[in-house]
Write an enzyme that holds these catalytic residues in place. Sequence first.
Site, short mmCIF file in Angstrom:
data_model
loop_
_atom_site.label_atom_id
_atom_site.label_comp_id
_atom_site.label_asym_id
_atom_site.label_seq_id
_atom_site.Cartn_x
_atom_site.Cartn_y
_atom_site.Cartn_z
N CYS A 25 72.11 23.40 53.36
CA CYS A 25 73.42 23.84 53.00
C CYS A 25 73.75 24.00 54.80
CB CYS A 25 73.62 25.12 52.52
SG CYS A 25 73.32 25.18 50.85
N GLY A 51 75.42 19.27 53.64
CA GLY A 51 75.56 19.27 52.16
C GLY A 51 77.14 18.75 51.75
N ASN A 130 72.43 29.95 53.68
CA ASN A 130 71.52 28.56 53.90
C ASN A 130 70.05 29.13 53.84
OD1 ASN A 130 70.83 26.44 56.74
ND2 ASN A 130 70.47 26.15 54.61
N GLY A 131 69.38 28.36 52.87
CA GLY A 131 67.93 28.64 52.83
C GLY A 131 67.65 28.71 51.08
N TYR A 270 64.72 15.30 60.82
CA TYR A 270 65.69 14.72 60.09
C TYR A 270 67.10 15.45 59.82
CZ TYR A 270 67.69 12.56 55.59
OH TYR A 270 68.48 11.86 54.76
#
Length: 493
Positions: A25, A51, A130-131, A270
């Site tokens: 995210c 996202g 986020n996570g 990435y």
Amino acid sequence: MSPQITSGKDLPQLPWDDDKLKEECGIFGVVGVTDAASFVALGLHALQHRGQEAGGIVSHDPAQGFNSARRMGYVRDNFTSASLMDTLPGPLAIGHVRYSTAGSKGQTAMRDVQPFFGEFAMGGAAMAHNGNITNADALRKELIERGAIFQSSSDSECIIHLMARSLQRNIPDRMEDALRRVEGAFSVVAMTETQLIGVRDPLGVRPLVLGKVADGWVLSSETCALDIIGAEFVREVEPGEMVVITEKGVDSRFPFRPQSPRFCIFEHVYFSRPDSIIGGRSVYETRRQIGVELAREAPVDADLVCPVPDSGTPAAIGFSQESGIPYAMGIIRNQYMGRTFIEPTEQIRNMGVRLKLNVNRALIKGKRVILVDDSVVRGTTSRKIKEMILDAGAAEVHFRIASPPTAWPCFYGVDTPQREKLLAATMSEDEMCAHLAVDSLKFISLDGLYRAVGAVEGRDANCPQYCDACFSGEYPVAPSDMINKGFELKAAE
Ligand code: SF4
């Protein structure tokens, strides 16, 4: 029957979608500027690679209170209309772009779209995460037994309910209490009526940076999103740090037990955008250096080095520079695929990766080609790309992969297939080479990857400097929910 064009919601999954780890995210927040929500929309647009399924913004205005908008699909398709942005006034706003890592997987439900909002005795607060919380199932069960009524299927909502149960007298203190109960990876951007709050978990698995724009402050998953609004990068929020920002400035505190940081090494490979800076290093330069290390570790006689676009490009440049083998765009990506697809009928599904990538035939014919890709997950796309290159008349195909074999799932906010679906979980490098039917296949070593990200001595086996669990199987935080569901950790060596 003519194909139908679809966009935004109801996104069909096409074959190549299935063969990459999915970014988690993106989170972004601004305080102290006029129309903060417009800045947040731009920031989220720059974080769209993290996202694409949905996005949301919450703003606060002293006269109009809290306002929010949540939409499925791209930021550009939703948060660019004046009529929508006019509903999000005020000098303080936060936002979130989502790929569902928990909750309704693969197809986000509107109720799971963040930021989440809670009304507390001392006022409202909104939060974007986020996570992934690795003890969310246990927390959720406990909270429901004690009367909590969950609105979503997202793990992140646990934080709001834990805050509601805290006896602290202000929101940041309640958030501290809540996050002390949470295990796993979290970078959080939150807001009250007057404060912008940023927190990173004690290991700092997911990124979060602090920036300055005019008289205001910014929090963002990546530095590339500071650039788009003309903000200046100040510093990273430290692992285990909470920053509470008002128009007066930044208050920093460290509420958790200190631990050695374990930032996600895959962000370098990435997830992050190549124009972001992580840990003082350009992501592009790190990826180029991965290609240099790969060329040193796994040289091969060939005529061309070609990236699998786009994420293999910097590593292919590094491989070419180190090996002296010419770099060429042997595969061309259709820039306009985006997430607006032709409805995937069976016939179109069979075209698979050809819809997105095409071989530059004139260049490839008769050549020994080195293909540089960022990772191999299931191997389905690698196999199709190899077939396309051979169909175009290549004499030899050699894969060089800019990450070690992905043999373990991630439980920290990245969507990975089940372990048995990961090619490297069931096959050795030689077996994968035979399975893909290529002339050679080599992955960068874990030490080589560490050197490329700046750890000159390589990986410290006793105290690894990064999270690399998807390669090593060594999880820095035990994924307790998954263990309870039967996931088996790697046996001690
Ligand atoms: S398991 Fe892999 S993808 Fe997940 S946080 Fe660790 S390094 Fe990153």
